[in-house]
Design a protein around this motif. Structure first.
Motif, PDB file in Angstrom:
ATOM      1  N   GLU A   1     -11.212   2.545  36.670  1.00 45.03           N
ATOM      2  CA  GLU A   1     -10.098   3.451  36.381  1.00 45.03           C
ATOM      3  C   GLU A   1      -9.719   3.401  34.906  1.00 45.03           C
ATOM      4  O   GLU A   1      -9.527   4.449  34.274  1.00 45.03           O
ATOM      5  CB  GLU A   1      -8.898   3.066  37.252  1.00 45.03           C
ATOM      6  CG  GLU A   1      -7.706   3.957  37.025  1.00 45.03           C
ATOM      7  CD  GLU A   1      -6.536   3.564  37.904  1.00 45.03           C
ATOM      8  OE1 GLU A   1      -6.644   2.565  38.632  1.00 45.03           O
ATOM      9  OE2 GLU A   1      -5.522   4.282  37.852  1.00 45.03           O
TER      10      GLU A   1
ATOM     11  N   LEU B   1      -5.326  14.945  37.032  1.00 42.86           N
ATOM     12  CA  LEU B   1      -6.488  14.668  36.180  1.00 42.86           C
ATOM     13  C   LEU B   1      -7.310  15.929  35.956  1.00 42.86           C
ATOM     14  O   LEU B   1      -7.698  16.243  34.824  1.00 42.86           O
ATOM     15  CB  LEU B   1      -7.343  13.576  36.821  1.00 42.86           C
ATOM     16  CG  LEU B   1      -8.611  13.177  36.068  1.00 42.86           C
ATOM     17  CD1 LEU B   1      -8.290  12.649  34.688  1.00 42.86           C
ATOM     18  CD2 LEU B   1      -9.399  12.150  36.865  1.00 42.86           C
TER      19      LEU B   1
ATOM     20  N   TYR C   1     -13.474  20.176  30.321  1.00 37.22           N
ATOM     21  CA  TYR C   1     -14.420  19.166  30.765  1.00 37.22           C
ATOM     22  C   TYR C   1     -14.486  19.147  32.291  1.00 37.22           C
ATOM     23  O   TYR C   1     -13.532  19.529  32.974  1.00 37.22           O
ATOM     24  CB  TYR C   1     -14.033  17.779  30.250  1.00 37.22           C
ATOM     25  CG  TYR C   1     -14.673  17.448  28.923  1.00 37.22           C
ATOM     26  CD1 TYR C   1     -15.725  16.542  28.844  1.00 37.22           C
ATOM     27  CD2 TYR C   1     -14.235  18.058  27.755  1.00 37.22           C
ATOM     28  CE1 TYR C   1     -16.311  16.245  27.620  1.00 37.22           C
ATOM     29  CE2 TYR C   1     -14.822  17.766  26.535  1.00 37.22           C
ATOM     30  CZ  TYR C   1     -15.863  16.858  26.478  1.00 37.22           C
ATOM     31  OH  TYR C   1     -16.443  16.574  25.275  1.00 37.22           O
TER      32      TYR C   1
ATOM     33  N   LEU D   1      -8.335  18.016  32.567  1.00 35.57           N
ATOM     34  CA  LEU D   1      -9.734  18.290  32.205  1.00 35.57           C
ATOM     35  C   LEU D   1      -9.987  19.787  32.095  1.00 35.57           C
ATOM     36  O   LEU D   1     -10.805  20.222  31.283  1.00 35.57           O
ATOM     37  CB  LEU D   1     -10.671  17.658  33.234  1.00 35.57           C
ATOM     38  CG  LEU D   1     -10.681  16.130  33.201  1.00 35.57           C
ATOM     39  CD1 LEU D   1     -11.549  15.565  34.310  1.00 35.57           C
ATOM     40  CD2 LEU D   1     -11.165  15.640  31.844  1.00 35.57           C
TER      41      LEU D   1
ATOM     42  N   LEU E   1     -10.276   9.638  28.601  1.00 33.33           N
ATOM     43  CA  LEU E   1      -9.370  10.779  28.594  1.00 33.33           C
ATOM     44  C   LEU E   1      -8.592  10.860  27.281  1.00 33.33           C
ATOM     45  O   LEU E   1      -8.426  11.947  26.694  1.00 33.33           O
ATOM     46  CB  LEU E   1      -8.403  10.655  29.777  1.00 33.33           C
ATOM     47  CG  LEU E   1      -7.697  11.942  30.215  1.00 33.33           C
ATOM     48  CD1 LEU E   1      -8.711  12.951  30.703  1.00 33.33           C
ATOM     49  CD2 LEU E   1      -6.683  11.633  31.299  1.00 33.33           C
TER      50      LEU E   1
ATOM     51  N   VAL F   1     -12.059   5.272  32.671  1.00 32.70           N
ATOM     52  CA  VAL F   1     -11.857   6.717  32.766  1.00 32.70           C
ATOM     53  C   VAL F   1     -10.677   7.147  31.909  1.00 32.70           C
ATOM     54  O   VAL F   1     -10.763   8.119  31.147  1.00 32.70           O
ATOM     55  CB  VAL F   1     -11.618   7.129  34.237  1.00 32.70           C
ATOM     56  CG1 VAL F   1     -11.099   8.556  34.320  1.00 32.70           C
ATOM     57  CG2 VAL F   1     -12.901   6.978  35.036  1.00 32.70           C
ATOM     58  N   LEU F   2      -9.591   6.406  32.007  1.00 31.88           N
ATOM     59  CA  LEU F   2      -8.398   6.779  31.257  1.00 31.88           C
ATOM     60  C   LEU F   2      -8.623   6.632  29.761  1.00 31.88           C
ATOM     61  O   LEU F   2      -8.102   7.423  28.963  1.00 31.88           O
ATOM     62  CB  LEU F   2      -7.208   5.917  31.715  1.00 31.88           C
ATOM     63  CG  LEU F   2      -6.781   6.157  33.167  1.00 31.88           C
ATOM     64  CD1 LEU F   2      -5.628   5.250  33.549  1.00 31.88           C
ATOM     65  CD2 LEU F   2      -6.398   7.625  33.365  1.00 31.88           C
TER      66      LEU F   2
END
Lengths: 98, 98
Positions: B32, B79, B88, B83, B39, B35-36
Motif C-alpha cells: 500500500e 484512488l 493513469y 488516477l 501517487l 502505491v501511495l
DNA sequence: ATATTGTACAACATATATGTTGTATTTGTC
DNA sequence: GACAAATACAACATATATGTTGTACAATAT
C-alpha cells in the motif's frame, strides 16, 4: 425469436449520450469496475473460492462478495491485502487512448 | 562528526527480524505504501498542487494530504478518481521476487 | 518583514467499508 | 430430485474514509 445482432458498445454509447448525468456516473466508475473485474479473474485463475481467499486475507467471504459485485469500493488496504495473497502488485500506467 | 555508512535496508531488516509483530505490520503495509508513494510522484510530475488535484477530482485538499501521508487508506473509488485526473490506469502485475 | 502558496494538523459530522451472523440462492454433481 | 459447495443477500454493529471548517506551519517571493 430470430437473432438480433447488436453492438453493445454502440448501444451503451447511445444511451450515455442521451443522459449527461448517467454518462458522468459511468465514466466515474469505469476505471474502478475494470480493476474489480480483473481482481475476480485473478482469484478464479488461481482456483480460489471466495471463502478461501477470505481466509487467506483475513477477511470475510461476504466482504469479498461485496467487493466483487461492486457493492462496496474496497480500501487500498483491503485491495493490497488481496493482491498480496494473489502475489500481484499494483502498477500505474499512462492511460492509453480509448 | 565523521561519516557513518549504514545499509538502510539491512538495518530495517535487522529491526524487523527482532520483532515479529512489527514485521507483520510492515509487510501488510508495504504494498500500500509503495502505491501511495507512486501517487505523490505522479501528482508532482504533473506540476499539480494538492489543492489543484483536489479541485479536479472533487475532493478536498485535506483528503489528498491524509492519503499522501498514509493517514487514511483511500477507497478504490477515490484512488481511481485521482488516477482519472492524472490520466493513469491501474494494472495488476505478477509480483517479482524481492 | 510581509504576503502568498502549499501542505499539515485538529476536531467534529457524515458517509461508507468492514465485521458478524444468519440465511437464501445459485451452481454443479451424483 | 438430493446433496454439497460456492456465492449472494440482509440486517445490524463497528471501524474508518471522507466532508467540512478553521488554522498552523513551511517555503518562497516581493
Amino acid at each position: 425469436m430470430p437473432f438480433v445482432e447488436i453492438d453493445v458498445n454502440q448501444t451503451i454509447n447511445d444511451i450515455l449520450d442521451s443522459d449527461a448525468e448517467l454518462k458522468q456516473m459511468w465514466n466515474e466508475s469505469r476505471t474502478e469496475y475494470a480493476v474489480l473485474g480483473e481482481l475476480v479473474k485473478l482469484r478464479k485463475a488461481q482456483g480460489l473460492s471466495q471463502v478461501e481467499l477470505a481466509e487467506k486475507t483475513g477477511n470475510k467471504q461476504q466482504v469479498i462478495s461485496r467487493i466483487e459485485n461492486k457493492e462496496n469500493s474496497p480500501t487500498l488496504k483491503t485491495l493490497c491485502g488481496i493482491l498480496d495473497v494473489l502475489n500481484y502488485d499494483i502498477q500505474f500506467v499512462p492511460r492509453v487512448q480509448v
